[in-house]
Design a protein around this motif. Structure first.
Motif, PDB file in Angstrom:
ATOM      1  N   LEU A 118      46.965 -79.512 -50.409  1.00  0.00           N
ATOM      2  CA  LEU A 118      45.582 -79.163 -50.071  1.00  0.00           C
ATOM      3  C   LEU A 118      45.403 -77.679 -49.804  1.00  0.00           C
ATOM      4  CD1 LEU A 118      44.548 -82.171 -47.777  1.00  0.00           C
ATOM      5  CD2 LEU A 118      44.237 -81.889 -50.236  1.00  0.00           C
ATOM      6  N   MET A 119      46.533 -76.964 -49.611  1.00  0.00           N
ATOM      7  CA  MET A 119      46.472 -75.515 -49.425  1.00  0.00           C
ATOM      8  C   MET A 119      46.528 -74.756 -50.743  1.00  0.00           C
ATOM      9  SD  MET A 119      46.185 -73.894 -46.502  1.00  0.00           S
ATOM     10  CE  MET A 119      47.119 -72.392 -46.761  1.00  0.00           C
ATOM     11  N   LEU A 120      46.968 -75.420 -51.809  1.00  0.00           N
ATOM     12  CA  LEU A 120      47.200 -74.727 -53.079  1.00  0.00           C
ATOM     13  C   LEU A 120      45.965 -73.991 -53.606  1.00  0.00           C
ATOM     14  CD1 LEU A 120      49.527 -77.237 -54.995  1.00  0.00           C
ATOM     15  CD2 LEU A 120      50.156 -75.175 -53.705  1.00  0.00           C
ATOM     16  N   PRO A 121      44.765 -74.601 -53.575  1.00  0.00           N
ATOM     17  CA  PRO A 121      43.600 -73.866 -54.088  1.00  0.00           C
ATOM     18  C   PRO A 121      43.348 -72.555 -53.335  1.00  0.00           C
ATOM     19  CG  PRO A 121      43.085 -76.200 -53.846  1.00  0.00           C
ATOM     20  CD  PRO A 121      44.398 -75.974 -53.175  1.00  0.00           C
ATOM     21  N   PHE A 122      43.717 -72.499 -52.063  1.00  0.00           N
ATOM     22  CA  PHE A 122      43.493 -71.287 -51.269  1.00  0.00           C
ATOM     23  C   PHE A 122      44.597 -70.273 -51.507  1.00  0.00           C
ATOM     24  CE2 PHE A 122      41.423 -74.864 -49.348  1.00  0.00           C
ATOM     25  CZ  PHE A 122      40.144 -74.389 -49.122  1.00  0.00           C
ATOM     26  N   LEU A 123      45.816 -70.750 -51.669  1.00  0.00           N
ATOM     27  CA  LEU A 123      46.918 -69.853 -52.012  1.00  0.00           C
ATOM     28  C   LEU A 123      46.709 -69.244 -53.391  1.00  0.00           C
ATOM     29  CD1 LEU A 123      49.843 -72.063 -50.651  1.00  0.00           C
ATOM     30  CD2 LEU A 123      48.978 -69.946 -49.626  1.00  0.00           C
ATOM     31  N   LYS A 124      46.075 -70.010 -54.285  1.00  0.00           N
ATOM     32  CA  LYS A 124      45.743 -69.499 -55.621  1.00  0.00           C
ATOM     33  C   LYS A 124      44.432 -68.711 -55.627  1.00  0.00           C
ATOM     34  CE  LYS A 124      47.920 -73.444 -57.979  1.00  0.00           C
ATOM     35  NZ  LYS A 124      47.668 -74.653 -58.818  1.00  0.00           N
ATOM     36  N   GLN A 125      43.698 -68.810 -54.506  1.00  0.00           N
ATOM     37  CA  GLN A 125      42.374 -68.193 -54.366  1.00  0.00           C
ATOM     38  C   GLN A 125      41.407 -68.694 -55.444  1.00  0.00           C
ATOM     39  OE1 GLN A 125      43.652 -63.938 -54.052  1.00  0.00           O
ATOM     40  NE2 GLN A 125      42.811 -64.084 -51.975  1.00  0.00           N
ATOM     41  N   GLN A 126      41.446 -70.017 -55.657  1.00  0.00           N
ATOM     42  CA  GLN A 126      40.559 -70.675 -56.621  1.00  0.00           C
ATOM     43  C   GLN A 126      40.074 -71.997 -56.016  1.00  0.00           C
ATOM     44  OE1 GLN A 126      43.072 -71.121 -60.089  1.00  0.00           O
ATOM     45  NE2 GLN A 126      42.778 -69.007 -60.744  1.00  0.00           N
ATOM     46  N   PHE A 127      39.380 -71.912 -54.906  1.00  0.00           N
ATOM     47  CA  PHE A 127      38.996 -73.132 -54.207  1.00  0.00           C
ATOM     48  C   PHE A 127      37.533 -73.478 -54.449  1.00  0.00           C
ATOM     49  CE2 PHE A 127      37.984 -69.746 -51.269  1.00  0.00           C
ATOM     50  CZ  PHE A 127      36.777 -70.140 -50.701  1.00  0.00           C
ATOM     51  N   THR A 128      37.233 -74.760 -54.357  1.00  0.00           N
ATOM     52  CA  THR A 128      35.866 -75.255 -54.474  1.00  0.00           C
ATOM     53  C   THR A 128      35.392 -75.735 -53.096  1.00  0.00           C
ATOM     54  OG1 THR A 128      36.573 -77.531 -54.917  1.00  0.00           O
ATOM     55  CG2 THR A 128      36.370 -76.033 -56.825  1.00  0.00           C
ATOM     56  N   LEU A 129      34.120 -76.087 -53.007  1.00  0.00           N
ATOM     57  CA  LEU A 129      33.590 -76.639 -51.768  1.00  0.00           C
ATOM     58  C   LEU A 129      34.326 -77.920 -51.403  1.00  0.00           C
ATOM     59  CD1 LEU A 129      31.541 -76.590 -49.468  1.00  0.00           C
ATOM     60  CD2 LEU A 129      29.924 -77.769 -50.969  1.00  0.00           C
ATOM     61  N   GLU A 130      34.626 -78.736 -52.398  1.00  0.00           N
ATOM     62  CA  GLU A 130      35.355 -79.984 -52.138  1.00  0.00           C
ATOM     63  C   GLU A 130      36.734 -79.699 -51.560  1.00  0.00           C
ATOM     64  OE1 GLU A 130      36.727 -84.072 -54.526  1.00  0.00           O
ATOM     65  OE2 GLU A 130      35.877 -82.362 -55.615  1.00  0.00           O
ATOM     66  N   ASP A 131      37.414 -78.669 -52.085  1.00  0.00           N
ATOM     67  CA  ASP A 131      38.713 -78.276 -51.539  1.00  0.00           C
ATOM     68  C   ASP A 131      38.578 -77.856 -50.080  1.00  0.00           C
ATOM     69  OD1 ASP A 131      39.984 -78.621 -54.039  1.00  0.00           O
ATOM     70  OD2 ASP A 131      39.458 -76.582 -54.650  1.00  0.00           O
ATOM     71  N   TYR A 132      37.555 -77.075 -49.797  1.00  0.00           N
ATOM     72  CA  TYR A 132      37.340 -76.538 -48.453  1.00  0.00           C
ATOM     73  C   TYR A 132      37.132 -77.653 -47.435  1.00  0.00           C
ATOM     74  CZ  TYR A 132      35.298 -73.529 -44.800  1.00  0.00           C
ATOM     75  OH  TYR A 132      35.016 -72.878 -43.634  1.00  0.00           O
ATOM     76  N   LEU A 133      36.366 -78.652 -47.819  1.00  0.00           N
ATOM     77  CA  LEU A 133      36.024 -79.726 -46.886  1.00  0.00           C
ATOM     78  C   LEU A 133      37.184 -80.670 -46.611  1.00  0.00           C
ATOM     79  CD1 LEU A 133      32.403 -80.536 -48.136  1.00  0.00           C
ATOM     80  CD2 LEU A 133      33.073 -79.333 -46.047  1.00  0.00           C
ATOM     81  N   LYS A 134      38.255 -80.567 -47.370  1.00  0.00           N
ATOM     82  CA  LYS A 134      39.436 -81.403 -47.127  1.00  0.00           C
ATOM     83  C   LYS A 134      40.333 -80.837 -46.032  1.00  0.00           C
ATOM     84  CE  LYS A 134      39.714 -83.319 -51.816  1.00  0.00           C
ATOM     85  NZ  LYS A 134      40.479 -83.306 -53.097  1.00  0.00           N
TER      86      LYS A 134
END
Length: 456
Positions: free
Chosen positions: A279-295
């Motif tokens: 669940l941290m991968l989108p942020f480590l890649k700096q490619q996150f969505t709203l759905e990623d954030y809310l998890k």
């Protein structure tokens, strides 16, 4: 006849028991539906005060309870305005109760975009909780949007404009965001209660007795000046004694360094995180969505920190253990740029004994204005507090209050240098004999008055 959603009241009002406000009263179906939405329920899993619970152990309350509290204070203000200061009673500057629902929705949702350990996480991964709050409110994929959109077309955008302070009615905006608003009034009382301190307490009952609308926003009657003064001083004390506490900031520094190390390590060896920190991968890649954030929430990140504490990377593992086991960095306060060369020398000494200064030292500054007044030379300023005289004319608070005048515009700054406790406590350092001269030199600079050591 079917009653439109916006006018639907609950058959019997719903109440939530609250330690600060006793009961929180919910009368509108839309408010109850918003409370039950997954985006608002997520706030139960995010602490209101982040790292402060490492200093004041009772501060385990959530952004959910704070959001309910802001709603409740706003509801009470709407009731007071409608009962005593409606447009029907006092004319153009009075309260239009058709603004009630947008006000209550904005009050409840004002923090819905906060993330896990929000301010520290925001800094590392370039998120913005206010922008995400607006996105949650206006994105068709969220339950919050779907509920708001049932009120009327364009209603989500109306609520969002209160958050962004572009809503055309300044009374609504200032009720949610100003120097004395429902948000601040709730968090001062709530944070004081849960930290076990008295600093944030003030006479909310009196404040609500003297609050009133006028055409340009919200004011307070002149005979309520001392209650407003009390609020200003309480806010000042909470920032100095609680929000800017050196140990809480030390834990923030540890958290920031831990997340920074993970971010840096991901660029080199991403496989470390791919098998247990998905669940941290989108942020480590700096490619996150709203759905990623809310998890993400505090619990998810804490679980990852436990896993990181067992990784082979020494820095990542050690920082995670220090965070999990409450091993804060030590700090010393300093003033002025003339001490920066000494701090660089201290960093060199820290590095000499084996600590990477990038991850084990920091300069951290706390900053706040207890009260600000209108300063036209600034592009951005806080809404000043107005006192209303019997003839309806307004006076800015600091013009009539000597107490507030003394605080107005006074910057409260505390600059600290953070470093490993081992540098001044030989009992915690295995290699003391090997580097004893280095430790003594470091400690002498801290203790001789060049920097002022903090104790905890």
């Amino acid at each position: 006849m079917t009653i439109p959603y916006k006018y639907q009241l609950l058959p019997i009002e719903k109440v939530f028991r609250d330690p600060v406000h006793n009961y929180i009263h919910v009368q509108h179906q839309v408010i109850l539906d918003l409370i039950n939405s997954k985006e608002v329920q997520r706030l139960r899993r995010i602490k209101q005060l982040g790292t402060t619970s490492y200093t004041f152990h009772g501060a385990e309350h959530s952004r959910f309870s704070h959001s309910l509290g802001v709603y409740e204070i706003s509801r009470r203000i709407c009731d007071i305005f409608q009962r005593n200061f409606s447009r029907e009673k006092i004319g153009a500057g009075g309260w239009d109760d058709q603004e009630r629902l947008v006000t209550l929705c904005a009050a409840l949702l004002h923090d819905v975009g906060h993330g896990a350990f929000s301010h520290t996480f925001e800094h590392i991964f370039q998120t913005n909780h206010e922008a995400i709050t607006v996105e949650i409110i206006t994105s068709p994929q969220t339950e919050v949007y779907q509920i708001l959109n049932r009120v009327e077309e364009g209603f989500p955008e109306k609520v969002a404009s209160v958050i962004t302070k572009t809503y055309p009615n300044p009374q609504v905006v200032q009720m949610i965001s100003s120097q004395i608003d429902a948000d601040r009034m709730d968090y001062l009382l709530r944070d004081a209660y849960y930290t076990g301190t008295e600093y944030g307490t003030f006479d909310l009952t009196r404040i609500l007795r003297v609050i009133r609308p006028y055409e340009g926003g919200i004011a307070f009657s002149m005979n309520g000046m001392h209650a407003v003064e009390d609020y200003i001083v309480s806010r000042y004390q909470m920032y100095v004694q609680v929000y800017f506490h050196a140990v809480s900031r030390s834990m923030e520094v540890l958290l920031e360094h831990l997340l920074n190390r993970a971010h840096e390590l991901f660029q080199e060896t991403p496989e470390i995180f791919e098998h247990h920190s998905q669940l941290m991968l989108p942020f480590l890649k700096q490619q996150f969505t709203l759905e990623d954030y809310l998890k993400l929430d505090d619990g998810v990140l804490t679980t990852y920190f436990i896993q990181w504490s067992e990784e082979s990377d020494v820095v990542l593992s050690d920082l995670a253990k220090r965070w999990l086991n409450r091993k804060p960095l030590k700090s010393a306060s300093f003033t002025g740029e003339n001490q920066l060369p000494l701090i660089e020398k201290l960093r060199d000494l820290v590095e000499r004994v084996g600590f990477n200064p990038k991850y084990y030292t920091a300069i951290n500054s706390s900053y706040d204005l207890p009260y600000d007044f209108y300063r036209p030379e600034l592009g951005k300023h806080r809404t000043q507090i107005e006192l209303q005289q019997k003839d309806g004319s307004l006076l800015e608070l600091s013009k009539v209050s000597q107490l507030v005048s003394a605080l107005a515009g006074q910057e409260q700054i505390d600059q600290r240098f953070y470093f490993p406790k081992e540098m001044v406590d030989p009992s915690t350092q295995d290699n003391y004999d090997l580097f004893s001269d280095t430790y003594r030199e470091f400690a002498s600079h801290i203790h001789n008055g060049a920097l002022v050591e903090s104790t905890f």
